[in-house]
Scaffold this motif. Structure first.
Motif, PDB file in Angstrom:
ATOM      1  N   MET A  70       0.858  -1.178   0.000  1.00 22.39           N
ATOM      2  CA  MET A  70       0.000   0.000   0.000  1.00 22.39           C
ATOM      3  C   MET A  70       0.896   1.230   0.000  1.00 22.39           C
ATOM      4  SD  MET A  70      -1.531  -2.653   0.923  1.00 22.39           S
ATOM      5  CE  MET A  70      -2.313  -3.543   2.186  1.00 22.39           C
ATOM      6  N   VAL A  71       0.602   2.208  -0.832  1.00 23.53           N
ATOM      7  CA  VAL A  71       1.410   3.424  -0.927  1.00 23.53           C
ATOM      8  C   VAL A  71       0.541   4.625  -0.572  1.00 23.53           C
ATOM      9  CG1 VAL A  71       2.687   4.940  -2.493  1.00 23.53           C
ATOM     10  CG2 VAL A  71       3.007   2.464  -2.627  1.00 23.53           C
ATOM     11  N   ARG A  72       1.109   5.503   0.250  1.00 23.72           N
ATOM     12  CA  ARG A  72       0.451   6.759   0.604  1.00 23.72           C
ATOM     13  C   ARG A  72       1.441   7.901   0.397  1.00 23.72           C
ATOM     14  NH1 ARG A  72      -2.837   3.329   0.516  1.00 23.72           N
ATOM     15  NH2 ARG A  72      -4.554   2.957   1.963  1.00 23.72           N
ATOM     16  N   THR A  73       0.909   9.061   0.015  1.00 21.38           N
ATOM     17  CA  THR A  73       1.739  10.252  -0.138  1.00 21.38           C
ATOM     18  C   THR A  73       1.992  10.890   1.227  1.00 21.38           C
ATOM     19  OG1 THR A  73      -0.119  11.781  -0.368  1.00 21.38           O
ATOM     20  CG2 THR A  73       0.704  10.736  -2.404  1.00 21.38           C
ATOM     21  N   GLY A  74       3.006  11.730   1.280  1.00 20.61           N
ATOM     22  CA  GLY A  74       3.268  12.487   2.493  1.00 20.61           C
ATOM     23  C   GLY A  74       2.067  13.302   2.940  1.00 20.61           C
ATOM     24  N   PRO A  75       1.420  14.043   2.014  1.00 17.28           N
ATOM     25  CA  PRO A  75       0.231  14.796   2.430  1.00 17.28           C
ATOM     26  C   PRO A  75      -0.900  13.902   2.955  1.00 17.28           C
ATOM     27  CG  PRO A  75       1.102  15.731   0.411  1.00 17.28           C
ATOM     28  CD  PRO A  75       1.883  14.465   0.677  1.00 17.28           C
ATOM     29  N   GLU A  76      -1.074  12.726   2.379  1.00 20.71           N
ATOM     30  CA  GLU A  76      -2.099  11.811   2.884  1.00 20.71           C
ATOM     31  C   GLU A  76      -1.780  11.377   4.310  1.00 20.71           C
ATOM     32  OE1 GLU A  76      -3.893   9.425  -0.934  1.00 20.71           O
ATOM     33  OE2 GLU A  76      -1.852   8.901  -0.306  1.00 20.71           O
ATOM     34  N   LEU A  77      -0.510  11.068   4.569  1.00 15.79           N
ATOM     35  CA  LEU A  77      -0.118  10.657   5.921  1.00 15.79           C
ATOM     36  C   LEU A  77      -0.250  11.815   6.910  1.00 15.79           C
ATOM     37  CD1 LEU A  77       2.915   8.422   4.990  1.00 15.79           C
ATOM     38  CD2 LEU A  77       0.786   7.655   6.054  1.00 15.79           C
ATOM     39  N   ALA A  78       0.090  13.020   6.472  1.00 17.16           N
ATOM     40  CA  ALA A  78      -0.063  14.184   7.344  1.00 17.16           C
ATOM     41  C   ALA A  78      -1.525  14.394   7.707  1.00 17.16           C
ATOM     42  CB  ALA A  78       0.513  15.426   6.665  1.00 17.16           C
ATOM     43  N   LYS A  79      -2.401  14.238   6.727  1.00 15.42           N
ATOM     44  CA  LYS A  79      -3.836  14.387   6.988  1.00 15.42           C
ATOM     45  C   LYS A  79      -4.325  13.300   7.946  1.00 15.42           C
ATOM     46  CE  LYS A  79      -8.237  15.121   4.701  1.00 15.42           C
ATOM     47  NZ  LYS A  79      -8.958  15.222   3.440  1.00 15.42           N
ATOM     48  N   LEU A  80      -3.826  12.085   7.771  1.00 15.43           N
ATOM     49  CA  LEU A  80      -4.212  10.997   8.676  1.00 15.43           C
ATOM     50  C   LEU A  80      -3.807  11.302  10.115  1.00 15.43           C
ATOM     51  CD1 LEU A  80      -3.427   7.641   6.832  1.00 15.43           C
ATOM     52  CD2 LEU A  80      -5.617   8.350   7.782  1.00 15.43           C
ATOM     53  N   THR A  81      -2.572  11.775  10.296  1.00 13.65           N
ATOM     54  CA  THR A  81      -2.112  12.037  11.670  1.00 13.65           C
ATOM     55  C   THR A  81      -2.865  13.193  12.302  1.00 13.65           C
ATOM     56  OG1 THR A  81      -0.278  13.425  10.934  1.00 13.65           O
ATOM     57  CG2 THR A  81       0.194  11.094  11.284  1.00 13.65           C
ATOM     58  N   GLY A  82      -3.328  14.128  11.484  1.00 10.96           N
ATOM     59  CA  GLY A  82      -4.087  15.250  12.022  1.00 10.96           C
ATOM     60  C   GLY A  82      -5.557  14.955  12.231  1.00 10.96           C
ATOM     61  N   GLY A  83      -6.043  13.836  11.695  1.00 11.77           N
ATOM     62  CA  GLY A  83      -7.468  13.569  11.748  1.00 11.77           C
ATOM     63  C   GLY A  83      -7.898  12.388  12.587  1.00 11.77           C
ATOM     64  N   ASN A  84      -6.990  11.825  13.378  1.00 10.67           N
ATOM     65  CA  ASN A  84      -7.356  10.648  14.167  1.00 10.67           C
ATOM     66  C   ASN A  84      -8.365  11.026  15.242  1.00 10.67           C
ATOM     67  OD1 ASN A  84      -7.484   8.398  15.891  1.00 10.67           O
ATOM     68  ND2 ASN A  84      -5.387   7.830  15.449  1.00 10.67           N
ATOM     69  N   PRO A  85      -9.587  10.492  15.174  1.00  9.20           N
ATOM     70  CA  PRO A  85     -10.615  10.860  16.149  1.00  9.20           C
ATOM     71  C   PRO A  85     -10.358  10.314  17.551  1.00  9.20           C
ATOM     72  CG  PRO A  85     -11.414   9.094  14.757  1.00  9.20           C
ATOM     73  CD  PRO A  85     -10.080   9.513  14.200  1.00  9.20           C
ATOM     74  N   TYR A  86      -9.417   9.397  17.688  1.00  8.73           N
ATOM     75  CA  TYR A  86      -9.156   8.775  18.988  1.00  8.73           C
ATOM     76  C   TYR A  86      -7.885   9.299  19.659  1.00  8.73           C
ATOM     77  CZ  TYR A  86     -12.456   5.573  16.825  1.00  8.73           C
ATOM     78  OH  TYR A  86     -13.549   5.051  16.182  1.00  8.73           O
TER      79      TYR A  86
END
Length: 183
Positions: free
Chosen positions: A77-93
């Motif tokens: 699975m490949v993710r871009t840097g911006p996708e990973l940044a968005k993931l880390t900023g959006g974790n609801p938990y």
């Protein structure tokens, strides 16, 4: 150039699908990628590629190169840097859970069908929680009682969602986001 992270499913967990990180870096470099680095021994590789590169194509190229040049044939699975940044900023938990060991992200090879998403449920008697990220290809996971003995595992997600998946703990997700940040 965009920074990407490739996450290999199920490598270096036992005697199967073993690959050294130096070999992984070499293979990804031979594909023409720049500034290739690995993180831990669990199949995380960060690299630079063209701005217009298709992450699904990158994942397929890496999977095929691994299968051709090593004994490893696993989902990538490949993710871009911006996708990973968005993931880390959006974790609801993240804000309500100080113990990062109880936070994970499942990276899906592709978005599952809406019927599969609607039918996904935590096995009875478990306290795990989940929420799909906006991408539809990533799932935030929270395990208040710990992940180690949960039946809500990566294999469970794959079976229920019908797509390949690999899971990383929150510390690894944050580290990969940092490694893919372009200065």
């Amino acid at each position: 150039m965009v920074r990407y992270a490739a996450l290999l499913r199920g490598v270096n967990l036992g005697s199967h699908n073993r690959i050294g990180m130096a070999d992984l870096r070499r293979i990804v470099t031979e594909l023409g990628h720049e500034d290739v680095r690995t993180y831990l021994q669990s199949g995380n590789v960060v690299f630079g590629a063209a701005d217009d590169a298709d992450p699904a194509r990158l994942a397929d190229d890496i999977r095929r190169a691994l299968a051709d040049r090593s004994t490893v044939d696993v989902a990538v699975m490949v993710r871009t840097g911006p996708e990973l940044a968005k993931l880390t900023g959006g974790n609801p938990y993240a804000s309500g859970q100080p113990d990062e060991v109880k936070l994970l992200v499942a990276f899906l090879a592709e978005p599952p069908g809406s019927d599969r998403v609607a039918g996904l449920a935590v096995p009875g008697g478990e306290t795990a929680e989940f929420r799909f990220a906006d991408t539809g290809r990533d799932v935030y996971l929270h395990f208040p009682d710990g992940y180690g003995r949960s039946r809500f595992s990566n294999a469970y997600l794959e079976k229920r969602l019908g797509v390949a998946s690999t899971t990383r703990n929150w510390k690894t997700v944050r580290a990969l986001a940092e490694l893919t940040t372009v200065d």
